[in-house]
Design a protein around this motif. Structure first.
Motif, PDB file in Angstrom:
ATOM      1  N   THR A 369      43.387  65.870  80.130  1.00 18.75           N
ATOM      2  CA  THR A 369      43.316  66.185  81.644  1.00 18.75           C
ATOM      3  C   THR A 369      42.451  67.439  82.056  1.00 18.75           C
ATOM      4  OG1 THR A 369      45.695  65.888  81.374  1.00 18.75           O
ATOM      5  CG2 THR A 369      44.997  67.292  83.189  1.00 18.75           C
ATOM      6  N   ILE A 370      41.904  67.240  83.160  1.00 17.51           N
ATOM      7  CA  ILE A 370      40.618  68.306  83.367  1.00 17.51           C
ATOM      8  C   ILE A 370      40.829  68.775  84.573  1.00 17.51           C
ATOM      9  CG2 ILE A 370      38.320  68.600  84.185  1.00 17.51           C
ATOM     10  CD1 ILE A 370      38.075  67.994  81.278  1.00 17.51           C
ATOM     11  N   PRO A 381      45.377  68.660  88.522  1.00 12.65           N
ATOM     12  CA  PRO A 381      44.208  68.335  87.376  1.00 12.65           C
ATOM     13  C   PRO A 381      44.231  66.992  87.471  1.00 12.65           C
ATOM     14  CG  PRO A 381      45.952  69.963  86.362  1.00 12.65           C
ATOM     15  CD  PRO A 381      46.340  69.402  87.983  1.00 12.65           C
ATOM     16  N   VAL A 382      42.933  66.275  86.772  1.00 20.12           N
ATOM     17  CA  VAL A 382      42.837  64.743  86.748  1.00 20.12           C
ATOM     18  C   VAL A 382      42.854  64.444  85.226  1.00 20.12           C
ATOM     19  CG1 VAL A 382      41.158  63.241  87.462  1.00 20.12           C
ATOM     20  CG2 VAL A 382      41.011  65.328  88.824  1.00 20.12           C
ATOM     21  N   ASP A 383      43.431  63.235  85.194  1.00 24.66           N
ATOM     22  CA  ASP A 383      43.286  62.452  83.724  1.00 24.66           C
ATOM     23  C   ASP A 383      42.314  61.954  83.815  1.00 24.66           C
ATOM     24  OD1 ASP A 383      46.210  63.242  83.343  1.00 24.66           O
ATOM     25  OD2 ASP A 383      46.949  61.498  84.457  1.00 24.66           O
ATOM     26  N   LYS A 384      41.782  61.916  82.460  1.00 26.71           N
ATOM     27  CA  LYS A 384      40.636  61.262  82.095  1.00 26.71           C
ATOM     28  C   LYS A 384      40.521  60.362  80.889  1.00 26.71           C
ATOM     29  CE  LYS A 384      37.695  63.522  85.169  1.00 26.71           C
ATOM     30  NZ  LYS A 384      36.695  62.892  86.115  1.00 26.71           N
ATOM     31  N   ARG A 385      39.858  59.366  80.550  1.00 25.10           N
ATOM     32  CA  ARG A 385      40.032  58.629  79.736  1.00 25.10           C
ATOM     33  C   ARG A 385      38.471  58.204  78.986  1.00 25.10           C
ATOM     34  NH1 ARG A 385      43.916  56.599  82.847  1.00 25.10           N
ATOM     35  NH2 ARG A 385      46.299  56.508  81.983  1.00 25.10           N
ATOM     36  N   PRO A 386      38.529  57.728  78.029  1.00 28.19           N
ATOM     37  CA  PRO A 386      36.881  57.111  77.447  1.00 28.19           C
ATOM     38  C   PRO A 386      36.265  56.298  78.525  1.00 28.19           C
ATOM     39  CG  PRO A 386      38.390  57.048  75.516  1.00 28.19           C
ATOM     40  CD  PRO A 386      39.267  57.218  77.079  1.00 28.19           C
ATOM     41  N   THR A 394      34.107  72.535  84.866  1.00 29.56           N
ATOM     42  CA  THR A 394      35.360  72.116  84.666  1.00 29.56           C
ATOM     43  C   THR A 394      36.020  72.331  83.298  1.00 29.56           C
ATOM     44  OG1 THR A 394      34.924  69.941  83.673  1.00 29.56           O
ATOM     45  CG2 THR A 394      35.183  70.182  86.263  1.00 29.56           C
ATOM     46  N   ILE A 395      37.407  72.671  83.671  1.00 30.47           N
ATOM     47  CA  ILE A 395      38.125  73.075  82.256  1.00 30.47           C
ATOM     48  C   ILE A 395      38.964  72.105  81.674  1.00 30.47           C
ATOM     49  CG2 ILE A 395      39.755  74.781  81.645  1.00 30.47           C
ATOM     50  CD1 ILE A 395      38.781  76.530  83.742  1.00 30.47           C
ATOM     51  N   ASN A 396      38.635  72.085  80.197  1.00 29.81           N
ATOM     52  CA  ASN A 396      39.520  71.237  79.348  1.00 29.81           C
ATOM     53  C   ASN A 396      40.884  71.521  79.286  1.00 29.81           C
ATOM     54  OD1 ASN A 396      40.151  68.980  77.705  1.00 29.81           O
ATOM     55  ND2 ASN A 396      39.515  69.987  76.185  1.00 29.81           N
ATOM     56  N   GLY A 397      41.873  70.591  79.307  1.00 30.78           N
ATOM     57  CA  GLY A 397      43.254  70.989  79.069  1.00 30.78           C
ATOM     58  C   GLY A 397      44.036  71.281  77.897  1.00 30.78           C
ATOM     59  N   ASN A 398      44.760  70.591  77.153  1.00 38.34           N
ATOM     60  CA  ASN A 398      45.211  70.990  75.797  1.00 38.34           C
ATOM     61  C   ASN A 398      45.108  69.862  74.672  1.00 38.34           C
ATOM     62  OD1 ASN A 398      47.010  69.138  76.518  1.00 38.34           O
ATOM     63  ND2 ASN A 398      48.912  70.118  76.470  1.00 38.34           N
ATOM     64  N   LYS A 399      43.951  69.257  74.955  1.00 41.74           N
ATOM     65  CA  LYS A 399      43.553  68.375  73.912  1.00 41.74           C
ATOM     66  C   LYS A 399      42.139  68.565  73.570  1.00 41.74           C
ATOM     67  CE  LYS A 399      47.336  64.831  74.754  1.00 41.74           C
ATOM     68  NZ  LYS A 399      47.518  63.703  75.030  1.00 41.74           N
ATOM     69  N   THR A 400      41.709  68.084  72.589  1.00 40.59           N
ATOM     70  CA  THR A 400      40.195  68.165  72.104  1.00 40.59           C
ATOM     71  C   THR A 400      39.750  66.821  72.466  1.00 40.59           C
ATOM     72  OG1 THR A 400      40.346  69.611  70.506  1.00 40.59           O
ATOM     73  CG2 THR A 400      38.568  68.194  70.137  1.00 40.59           C
ATOM     74  N   PHE A 401      38.362  66.701  72.816  1.00 39.17           N
ATOM     75  CA  PHE A 401      37.595  65.453  73.041  1.00 39.17           C
ATOM     76  C   PHE A 401      36.260  65.470  72.671  1.00 39.17           C
ATOM     77  CE2 PHE A 401      37.006  67.532  77.094  1.00 39.17           C
ATOM     78  CZ  PHE A 401      35.781  66.997  77.775  1.00 39.17           C
ATOM     79  N   THR A 402      35.518  64.326  72.561  1.00 39.39           N
ATOM     80  CA  THR A 402      34.079  64.474  72.426  1.00 39.39           C
ATOM     81  C   THR A 402      33.499  63.730  73.310  1.00 39.39           C
ATOM     82  OG1 THR A 402      34.192  62.374  71.260  1.00 39.39           O
ATOM     83  CG2 THR A 402      34.100  64.492  69.733  1.00 39.39           C
ATOM     84  N   MET A 403      32.168  63.978  73.912  1.00 35.74           N
ATOM     85  CA  MET A 403      31.522  63.434  75.033  1.00 35.74           C
ATOM     86  C   MET A 403      30.337  63.472  74.767  1.00 35.74           C
ATOM     87  SD  MET A 403      31.045  66.990  77.642  1.00 35.74           S
ATOM     88  CE  MET A 403      29.937  66.128  78.353  1.00 35.74           C
ATOM     89  N   LEU A 404      29.766  62.538  75.544  1.00 38.72           N
ATOM     90  CA  LEU A 404      27.938  62.325  75.461  1.00 38.72           C
ATOM     91  C   LEU A 404      27.308  63.213  76.706  1.00 38.72           C
ATOM     92  CD1 LEU A 404      25.945  60.441  73.858  1.00 38.72           C
ATOM     93  CD2 LEU A 404      26.330  58.748  75.844  1.00 38.72           C
TER      94      LEU A 404
END
Length: 838
Positions: A369-370, A381-386, A394-404
């Motif tokens: 969630t961003i 906040p906006v939900d985001k998927r791969p 923008t600020i990341n929520g409470n989970k780690t993610f990797t991005m390109l």
């Protein structure tokens, strides 16, 4: 007849105005000049020779007019059709670590590489917030450790300390002025007390020394004020006189300078003065207190303005704070903490909970969630998927993610927002031409009024007449300072543009903000503007027994694999979900506004609207046509699919209307705007959407040139037209409209062609832009009223018109105080826009 020429020699908006004014002075010519690209478009009643045009331009400055060569014509065509034109960016703050500009925009958008004073008006140059952050923190024990944000030393754990004071140029200017103000005040206050002690009965200080000795003390105390703390005012005044660019410092320098020099001469050569100029003790009246108090009060006003300028730039500074300094880069099995400047396209980054997204890119791993409120203004906040896009800041929520990483540096959305706000803050509104015109003649008129005031008082004034004449003439010079008049427009524009940026409404220039207030007709596109812009395939239909639905689907997917159109992408996603094999297509061609064609296994395929079917001469059965119309009447988009010369099926694509569209359209209509929809979709779909949104009208099956022509027609009827769109096909219409509004979710070309960009891609942003335009224009008019009304009232009072009736005279010191605070009042009134509700 209309001709377009290349103009050489223009470096700023001031040059552009000069060239345009010169060309328009030619009888039978109407010219419009742009700076980027540097061209002049001239409508002529009859042909005007190039030599005559050059003659007029030479009289305006070192400008040259030339016929466009082939390359120029290509660039100009790209510019007027809305194609992306890559030119050298002269915007403030772009690709440089700081730039300086005049807050009054005397030379348009011209900037300087170093701080100083404006050569036209003498005002302190203001620094544009820099887009680049420099490393500035180090460890006191380990100087090799340098970071661009505070923290702990990784070696010894000590707090990192600033390598240099954390001040931008505006803060440095304010600190310097404050230092001089303290010095000036320390010497001015004693002078003022000595002068005012004359009002005390049996003046006690005369028991210590005679008046003539106290006058020498005043002289000594005034020297640090005049020759150090406020000497810059006299430098600016002198520069303005020798260049004949008269400004506020001309009046201050003449007024305070004459008062101080008169007092010096009176002290040294008192015998040459007539008795009218002498006190009862035989000394000549001196005005050291008037000169120093005036200069100190002006210095106070300058310090307050420097402080206030920092507040007007607060929106940009807040945006700059959004940009993170570091990022976690994944290299093989390792994670490295790197500077934001070291990130390259294609890098894999890890964003941890609570961290800011470092650059623009797409999610590789993780469902998160961003918080995008700092860019879009949307608090939810906006939900985001791969596969989903994420933006820098923008600020990341409470989970780690990797991005390109896909866009870095100045290419990121945040950088573009900051750059647009920076540029717009320093652009000039049309209404400012009125203030500029008044200021041009203002100073000479004031000097003339001061001379007339002296003469009238010297002839008709009471004794001592020459003293009254002298004091009142100085009061006229001081109170008439045009500073507030020059600040009236740019201050409102700067704060208004910053306010819009915080709400996700990016305004390209002040003229756009001003024009938004005059719009009559609001034209909107459908896909991506009124609708979500996220079309999805609802179903595939085959009406030919030789082709199953899977056959039709495979051919449609294969054909669309070469297209970037949003509808094509929707079918590709549908094909991927259904594991459809994509076959190679040859002779692919996208036909703007109609569809796509290509060859597969030796057969010609066509996918698009009925205009494309007519173009390829494909037969459409009545049964197929009826099924298509049924779907279209429900507001859905339908594309015919033909093999060779026969339509064999169709694809139904639905695109949900945004929840906010209806509310936004109602708001615009409530403000008196006529809202119309221009779409390339078919008549039935357009009608269904129009009825659902209660629009004032619509036009369907519009090609890009149709949209352009229709906007020209509306403008020909005297309408002021705004156009909102998001696609490449909207770019020509966006350029033609009085105001082009691009959805931030749309293409770069559309955004480049538009005057206003809505980051969120929400029509509510248009309503906000309209309300912001109302408030900014009202604020500008209030500022102009304060500035002009103040001078209109102040000058006669300073000249002494109230003395015959009420015995009221205006002291030069009071005039200086009022003049300084008039400028501050204009700035404070502009700052009210920061809390305006939209």
């Amino acid at each position: 007849m209309e001709h377009t020429y290349k103009i050489e020699g223009m470096s700023c908006n001031g040059c552009r105005s000069k060239v345009e004014e010169a060309l328009n002075s030619i009888k039978g010519a109407s010219a419009k000049v742009s700076l980027e690209p540097p061209v002049a478009t001239i409508n002529m009643a009859k042909h005007i020779a190039l030599e005559e045009l050059q003659k007029v331009l030479s009289s305006a400055g070192d400008y040259h007019i030339k016929v466009l060569d082939k390359n120029d014509q290509k660039n100009h065509h790209q510019y007027i059709t809305g194609e992306k034109l890559f030119t050298k960016n002269k915007a403030v703050g772009k690709d440089r670590n700081g730039a300086f500009y005049c807050p009054m925009h005397c030379e348009g958008d011209k900037t300087y590489d170093a701080s100083g004073n404006c050569p036209v008006c003498g005002m302190d140059l203001v620094q544009a917030p820099s887009l680049k952050k420099e490393a500035s923190y180090t460890c006191p024990m380990h100087p090799q450790i340098i970071r661009n944000e505070p923290g702990a030393c990784p070696i010894c754990g000590m707090d990192l300390a600033p390598m240099e004071p954390d001040l931008d140029e505006e803060d440095k200017t304010y600190v310097n002025l404050l230092k001089k103000l303290k010095i000036a005040s320390a010497f001015t206050i004693p002078i003022f007390l000595i002068a005012m002690s004359e009002m005390i009965p049996n003046n006690p200080i005369y028991k210590l020394m005679d008046l003539k000795y106290w006058n020498w003390v005043q002289l000594a105390l005034s020297i640090p004020v005049v020759f150090y703390a406020t000497w810059m005012f006299f430098e600016r005044a002198w520069r303005s006189i020798i260049s004949w660019k008269l400004n506020m410092f001309t009046l201050i320098g003449i007024g305070a300078g004459v008062a101080w020099l008169f007092s010096l001469v009176a002290l040294l050569f008192s015998d040459v003065f007539p008795d009218q100029f002498k006190t009862h003790s035989g000394t000549v009246y001196v005005y050291f207190e008037a000169a120093t108090v005036i200069l100190t009060l002006v210095l106070l006003g300058q310090a307050l303005e420097a402080r206030a300028h920092g507040q007007t730039n607060s929106a940009i500074k807040e945006l700059l704070k959004l940009a993170p300094n570091n990022a976690t880069k994944i290299v093989g099995e390792k994670e490295l903490l790197v500077s934001i400047d070291d990130i390259q396209k294609g890098d894999l980054l890890r964003v941890k909970p609570g961290e800011k997204v470092p650059v623009d890119g797409s999610i590789k791993v993780g469902e998160i969630t961003i918080d995008e409120s700092m860019i879009s203004g949307e608090p939810i906040p906006v939900d985001k998927r791969p596969g989903d896009k994420v933006s820098s800041g923008t600020i990341n929520g409470n989970k780690t993610f990797t991005m390109l990483a896909e866009k870095v540096g100045s290419e990121t959305l945040l950088s573009q927002i900051i750059e647009m706000v920076n540029s717009a803050s320093r652009s000039k509104a049309t209404i400012q031409k009125l203030a500029d015109k008044i200021s041009r003649y203002f100073v000479p008129i004031v000097v003339l009024i001061a001379i007339i005031t002296y003469i009238v008082w010297a002839i008709y004034g009471p004794e001592p007449a020459y003293v009254y004449a002298f004091v009142n003439a100085i009061a006229v010079l001081i109170i008439a300072c045009p500073c507030a008049l020059g600040l009236a427009t740019p201050m409102s524009v700067m704060v208004g543009v910053g306010k819009g940026a915080k709400l996700g409404v990016l305004i390209k220039n002040a003229e756009s903000l001003e024009k938004m207030n005059t719009i009559d007709v609001m034209v909107i596109d459908k896909t991506g503007t009124v609708t979500e812009g996220k079309p999805s395939v609802e179903k595939i239909v085959s009406t030919n027994p030789d082709f199953t639905e899977n056959d039709v689907l495979q051919r449609i997917i294969s054909l669309n694999s070469s297209s970037e159109h949003p509808l094509a992408q929707a079918t590709l996603r549908y094909g991927k979900e259904n594991n459809v094999e994509i076959k190679p297509i040859s002779k692919f061609e996208a036909i703007t506004g109609k569809g796509v064609i290509g060859m597969l296994e030796g057969k010609k395929l066509a996918l698009g609207n009925n205009k494309l079917m007519e173009q390829v001469k494909a037969k459409v059965s009545s049964e197929l046509n009826e099924q298509v119309k049924t779907e279209q009447k429900q507001g859905k988009t339908v594309s015919y699919f033909a093999v060779e010369n026969t339509a064999v099926g169709f694809v139904v694509i639905s695109d949900m209307i945004k929840e906010s569209s209806k509310d936004a359209i109602r708001k615009l209509q409530k403000e008196g705007l006529k809202v119309m929809m221009f779409t390339g979709d078919n008549e039935d779909t357009a009608r269904a959407v129009s009825e659902a949104l209660n629009l004032d009208g619509y036009k369907a099956q519009m090609l890009p040139e149709n949209k352009l022509d229709e906007i020209k027609r509306l403008q020909g009827e005297g309408k002021k037209v705004a156009m909102a769109g998001d696609g490449i096909n909207d770019a020509p219409a966006l350029s033609q409209a009085d105001i082009g509004i691009a959805m931030g979710t749309g293409t770069d070309v559309a955004i480049e062609s538009a005057a206003i960009t809505l980051v969120k891609g929400d029509l509510n942003g248009i309503a906000k832009a309209r309300q912001l335009s109302h408030k900014v224009m009202r604020n500008i008019k209030e500022n102009l009223f304060f500035a002009l009304g103040y001078n209109v009232l102040g000058i006669p009072i300073a000249a002494g018109v109230l003395y015959p009736l009420f015995g009221i005279l205006l002291s030069p010191m009071i005039a200086a105080l009022a003049m300084s605070f008039s400028s501050v009042s204009v700035i404070l009134n502009s700052l009210r826009l920061r809390s305006a509700k939209l």
